[in-house]
Write a protein that holds these residues in place. Structure first.
Motif, PDB file in Angstrom:
ATOM      1  N   THR A 371       0.805  -1.146   0.070  1.00  0.00           N
ATOM      2  CA  THR A 371       0.007  -0.061  -0.250  1.00  0.00           C
ATOM      3  C   THR A 371       0.994   1.218  -0.012  1.00  0.00           C
ATOM      4  OG1 THR A 371       0.006   0.177   2.407  1.00  0.00           O
ATOM      5  CG2 THR A 371      -1.716  -1.001   1.214  1.00  0.00           C
ATOM      6  N   LYS A 374       0.678   3.259  -3.276  1.00  0.00           N
ATOM      7  CA  LYS A 374      -0.829   4.262  -3.365  1.00  0.00           C
ATOM      8  C   LYS A 374      -1.006   5.219  -2.410  1.00  0.00           C
ATOM      9  CE  LYS A 374      -5.724   2.700  -3.257  1.00  0.00           C
ATOM     10  NZ  LYS A 374      -6.044   3.703  -2.225  1.00  0.00           N
ATOM     11  N   ASN A 375      -0.642   4.888  -1.248  1.00  0.00           N
ATOM     12  CA  ASN A 375      -0.497   6.085  -0.239  1.00  0.00           C
ATOM     13  C   ASN A 375       0.005   7.243  -0.336  1.00  0.00           C
ATOM     14  OD1 ASN A 375      -2.495   4.312   1.118  1.00  0.00           O
ATOM     15  ND2 ASN A 375      -0.939   3.855   2.757  1.00  0.00           N
ATOM     16  N   ASP A 378      -1.816   8.951  -3.262  1.00  0.00           N
ATOM     17  CA  ASP A 378      -3.149   9.437  -2.801  1.00  0.00           C
ATOM     18  C   ASP A 378      -2.767  11.009  -2.233  1.00  0.00           C
ATOM     19  OD1 ASP A 378      -4.597   7.475  -4.058  1.00  0.00           O
ATOM     20  OD2 ASP A 378      -4.972   6.476  -1.950  1.00  0.00           O
ATOM     21  N   PHE A 379      -1.591  10.835  -1.449  1.00  0.00           N
ATOM     22  CA  PHE A 379      -1.289  12.095  -0.871  1.00  0.00           C
ATOM     23  C   PHE A 379      -0.952  13.361  -1.748  1.00  0.00           C
ATOM     24  CE2 PHE A 379       2.137  14.893   0.860  1.00  0.00           C
ATOM     25  CZ  PHE A 379       1.711  15.330   1.900  1.00  0.00           C
TER      26      PHE A 379
END
Length: 667
Positions: A371, A374-375, A378-379
């Motif tokens: 993850t 992805k994190n 996303d940030f």
């Protein structure tokens, strides 16, 4: 606007590579010592801290040899000049100058008409309306090749001359970084620019794997605490400071006033004695005062700690009691946040930002690895207007699996000269083949569901089943010990799916052994049978459609060892243990044939001894077991894992010939 390509020339192992940069996240993968970290280091040397310096060893080894050759040619030129042969001398000097190397990082930037082109104003050299690219070349080179070679040659005339030591000592005097814009249409058209101009176009941030994290109870490192101190400093100098910062400084001002009053009371007797000390003889000592000077950053630096709640909310534990993985994750996130806030307060803002993260998987368990990208993305997406590109070097199969082929750049050192392979190219090539979509879908799902580390391995072994996987380390130890000291990726693919890896393995160019079964069937009824029963063919898709691309069992058994190879891949399937001997159909009967004598002595200690008794009798001889090997293996077909565990309990067993030959080839 985005960075699309980074070409590296003459830097360490990266003699000439071109890396395509993804608009969002680019994954740099490869075996150890394949040049991944060097790629990041070059950006740091050209665009990182000012005190980052190049050294002689930053040149590729071949280029260091070129410097010595240039010195020798320069010496010849001097000799011709001394004899009055000016033309020959000038020709030789030109050759010598051409041999003096330069390290280059050439960046290609794409832009659109909608972008703010102010930062690029000084580097747009092409007036073609259809051209929406610019090139910036950062180089480490010598502006005075004649002076350099002259000094090098002069020094070489002295006694006790050591050319390497001389080059190291004088390197920075002659080789310096330069920055210039280069035309895409005509590379001879170029314009020198200052480093500050280059940095106004490209801003970089580095998050390294080897941060000074520890989990010692003494909590001496306080890495996270220091990171929060840095975060405070970044925010305290901003014009739009957070309200809480104002409140912190108001509280500190009030505390400072109280301290001033208390200091005066405490130290006043001492100051009075000092004042009276010189009365009547010398000028009295002037009475000083002690004033508290409290800065929030100073308070954070020396007197603030990060703590975590324990099971009891009233009691908190120090930073060092937290896990390394959690600390590393927080550290990385803070670095990214700091990078964004630096971007926001910079005026004018840089045209491009690139965030380099080295091996973020350090201390993170697999789920956090999956993850992580992805994190981070996303940030970045939540920060309006911030279009930073992320470049990640990794050894994590989980990060690769969660990112997709199109983001992966594979650094391949299987050949003498390193090459960078773009897996988006592999994806496009496979997609264009029959069943390409199906193959890609299978590979993606396999990488997600299984730990697929072939991107980082020295060598790869594809095997069919659990029994081979369990016994493979011991088989390598018995027949090819060299493999025990190499990074070998073992991938269990079954009998029908090895061929799905063909394109990927060819693209990666990694040495691979495919261990599979001959899977003989009767040509008429297509039912399983021993390989020697009349007209038999194989049911194995790998043998039919890949290597050695033959269907007849007779033809398969007649294939010479080199006929089982194709490029960096070799297949291993059952062959007789001795000339004119019985050939097995699967791993189990191959093992039984190879160890008939051992099994005859020890079958009673096997958990699956009933299979031997029912087929070969209550007290079988070695020949009985060998003759009945196929039938015994059929009885074991539903207990292959148990049979592997039985084998582990035996001593001095032999590796089946086909596997031993394959492992020796791989080693």
């Amino acid at each position: 606007m985005q960075l699309t390509h980074a070409e590296v020339i003459n830097f360490r192992a990266l003699e000439r590579v071109d890396v395509r940069i993804d608009p969002k996240a680019t994954l740099i993968v490869g075996r150890n010592n394949s040049g991944k970290t060097s790629f990041v280091n070059l950006f740091e040397k050209f665009f990182g801290e000012e005190d980052t310096r190049f050294v002689l060893e930053d040149f590729s080894t071949g280029r260091i040899a070129d410097i010595e050759q240039a010195r020798q040619i320069f010496a010849e030129a001097q000799a011709h000049a001394a004899r009055g042969d000016t033309a020959t001398s000038e020709d030789l000097l030109a050759k010598a100058y051409a041999l003096v190397p330069a390290i280059r990082l050439v960046l290609t930037i794409d832009y659109t008409e909608e972008d703010d082109l102010a930062p690029l104003a000084g580097v747009i050299l092409d007036l073609d309306d259809a051209c929406f690219q610019v090139k910036i070349a950062a180089a480490l080179e010598t502006a005075r090749p004649h002076d350099f070679l002259s000094a090098f040659w002069t020094a070489s005339q002295r006694a006790q001359f050591d050319r390497v030591k001389w080059l190291r000592r004088n390197f920075s005097d002659y080789f310096t970084p330069t920055y210039r814009a280069v035309s895409l249409l005509d590379e001879s058209v170029r314009r020198d620019i200052k480093r500050g101009v280059a940095e106004s176009i490209l801003s970089v941030k580095f998050v390294y794997a080897q941060t000074k994290m520890d989990d010692t109870p003494s909590d001496k490192a306080r890495t996270l605490s220091k990171t929060f101190e840095t975060y405070y400093k970044v925010n305290s100098v901003r014009e739009d400071r957070h309200q809480s910062i104002e409140q912190i400084e108001t509280a500190l001002a009030s505390a400072s006033k109280q301290l001033d009053d208390n200091y005066a009371t405490l130290f006043d007797p001492i100051f009075e004695d000092l004042r009276l000390f010189g009365v009547g003889t010398i000028t009295p000592v002037q009475k000083p005062r002690i004033v508290s000077f409290i800065e929030a950053s100073g308070i954070l630096r020396g007197s603030t700690r990060i703590q975590y709640p324990s099971g009891d909310d009233d009691f908190h534990l120090p930073e060092g009691h937290n896990g390394l993985g959690y600390s590393k994750l927080i550290f990385t996130i803070l670095q990214v946040i700091s990078f964004h806030q630096t971007y926001e307060r910079t005026t004018p803002r840089p045209a491009l930002q690139v965030l380099f993260i080295e091996e973020p998987e350090a201390h993170l368990h697999p789920q956090m690895q999956e993850t992580f990208i992805k994190n981070i993305q996303d940030f970045i997406d939540r920060k309006t207007g911030w279009k930073v590109q992320v470049v990640i070097t990794t050894h994590s199969s989980h990060i690769v699996a969660s990112s997709g082929f199109h983001t992966v750049r594979y650094f391949d050192r299987s050949e003498p000269q390193l090459t960078v392979k773009d897996l988006s190219t592999f994806q496009a090539n496979v997609k264009a083949t029959p069943q390409g979509d199906e193959t890609l879908r299978f590979l993606r799902q396999y990488m997600v569901l299984h730990r697929c580390d072939m991107f980082f391995a020295d060598k790869v072994i594809l095997i069919e089943g659990t029994a081979e996987r369990l016994l493979l380390p011991e088989m390598a130890k018995r027949s090819a010990k060299e493999l025990l000291h190499q990074y070998v990726s073992v991938i269990e693919v079954g009998d029908a799916y090895a061929v799905r890896f063909r394109e990927l393995l060819a693209f990666l160019n990694v040495k691979t052994l495919v261990i599979t079964d001959i899977d003989s069937v009767c040509s008429r009824h297509r039912v399983a049978c021993p390989p020697g029963n009349g007209q038999t063919v194989t049911a194995n898709s790998t043998l039919k459609n890949w290597l050695p691309a033959k269907s007849s069992v007779a033809e398969l058994l007649a294939v010479a060892p080199d006929g089982k190879e194709q490029g960096h891949v070799r297949v291993a399937y059952q062959i007789p243990e001795r000339e004119s001997g019985t050939c097995a159909r699967s791993f189990e009967d191959a093992f039984i044939i190879a160890n008939a004598e051992l099994l005859a002595r020890n079958y009673r200690q096997l958990a699956l001894k009933a299979a031997f008794v029912k087929e070969a009798g209550a007290d079988p001889a070695p020949n009985d077991i060998e003759v009945k090997a196929y039938d015994i293996a059929q009885r074991l077909s539903d207990h292959k894992t148990d049979f592997a565990f039985d084998i582990m309990l035996l001593n001095d067993w032999a590796v089946p010939r086909y596997i031993a030959e394959g492992l020796q080839w791989l080693a």
